[in-house]
Write an enzyme that holds these catalytic residues in place. Sequence first.
Site, short mmCIF file in Angstrom:
data_model
loop_
_atom_site.label_atom_id
_atom_site.label_comp_id
_atom_site.label_asym_id
_atom_site.label_seq_id
_atom_site.Cartn_x
_atom_site.Cartn_y
_atom_site.Cartn_z
N ARG A 1 26.01 -15.83 31.87
CA ARG A 1 26.89 -14.68 32.20
C ARG A 1 27.48 -14.13 33.55
NH1 ARG A 1 31.18 -13.09 29.32
NH2 ARG A 1 31.40 -10.68 29.65
N ILE B 1 0.80 -1.27 0.01
CA ILE B 1 0.02 -0.38 -0.43
C ILE B 1 0.66 1.24 -0.71
CG2 ILE B 1 -0.24 -0.02 2.91
CD1 ILE B 1 -3.24 1.01 1.96
N THR C 1 2.80 7.09 13.68
CA THR C 1 3.34 7.73 15.13
C THR C 1 3.17 7.37 16.41
OG1 THR C 1 3.68 10.02 14.50
CG2 THR C 1 5.72 9.08 13.07
N GLU D 1 -4.72 -2.05 11.23
CA GLU D 1 -2.97 -2.25 11.54
C GLU D 1 -2.01 -2.18 12.14
OE1 GLU D 1 0.56 0.80 8.62
OE2 GLU D 1 -1.81 1.06 8.16
#
Length: 380
Positions: free
Chosen positions: A269, A124, A366, A243
């Site tokens: 670690r 799109i 955003t 979306e």
Amino acid sequence: MKRQIFTAEHDAFRETVRTFLHKEVLPHYEQWEKDGITSRDAWLAAGRQGLLGLAVPEEYGGGGNPDFRYSAVLAEEFARAGASGLALGLHNDIVVPYLTALATEEQRGRWLPGFCSGRTITAIAMTEPGAGSDLQGIRTYAEDRGDHWVLNGSKTFISNGILADLVVVVARTSPDGGAKGLSLLAVERGTAGFERGRNLDKIGQKSQDTAELFFHDVRVPKENLLGEQDGAFIHLMTNLAQERLAIAVAAIAAAEHLLEITTAYVKEREAFGRPLSKLQHIRFEIAEMATECAVTRTFVDRCITEHSAGGLDAVHASMAKWWSTELQKRVADRCLQLHGGYGYMTEYPVARAFTDGRIQTIYGGTTEIMKEIIGRSLLA
């Protein structure tokens, strides 16, 4: 807490997706990253596996199931695998609503079988160089010439831009209509005047082809208008909730996965003669991220349930999108820090997740735009 939103059928589908990833995606992913594009063979394999067109009616080769939870499973597994380059979510969750809800019977018959088989890859094209989230700033225009449109303009940052065989283009069809003078035109590969620019060099998601598109006097048949003329604004607003939810689903899944691998890392670690996990600061960091992920997961799962029932609104989708993606960004940064120098090495998944995930707070609207949508709803 055990998740309550999925059934045995969804769990079985999850295993199918994982098998597909291990067989068809992960063995090739490093090469795709170097090439800057995925293979069409992977799209065809996704079609054969039934991963394309999940909500498309069976008569066109789709899954015939509009239950968004299947899309959520797909998004979660791809996020956990770190395989954002093969943009099945864009194809399934962002483009397909326009083809199923707006296309005529003739258009569906022409496009959906290829969509579901992987022969027709879609995109799109909304964003332009001078108009990001501002639909009123769109300058690509289509002039009515009777039996066809003449399309001129350019788009940028278009995902699937190189591979796409069918591009849904947002174009201005009424010069003085503002955001409400836009229409959706489907432009097919090979149409004269339709050109692709460079495959853009991004800091992350290297294997996801993202391109500039150019339209020079492109003749688009009237039969390629999707939905109502000048109706694109309403069409876009209708589909943006899905979306944004899809992005949120991927974001929380990615954050959870980063937390898992980092928790395992700090247990193994050692520093100063003992595992990092024995340090209080490390435990606090893990505790904070685990809590934030758990709270976010609860909200996103509720949004998935609401959307599957047809009840998710734009405001709550915006909440899910901005919060989840900002969380993903924070978790990626903190997990990389906990890996120390190794976190900066591309061979470690946390390094790729750091760069791949950075776009999440930008595309699909955003964070700032999401907050504006929410704020307007509360202060109107």
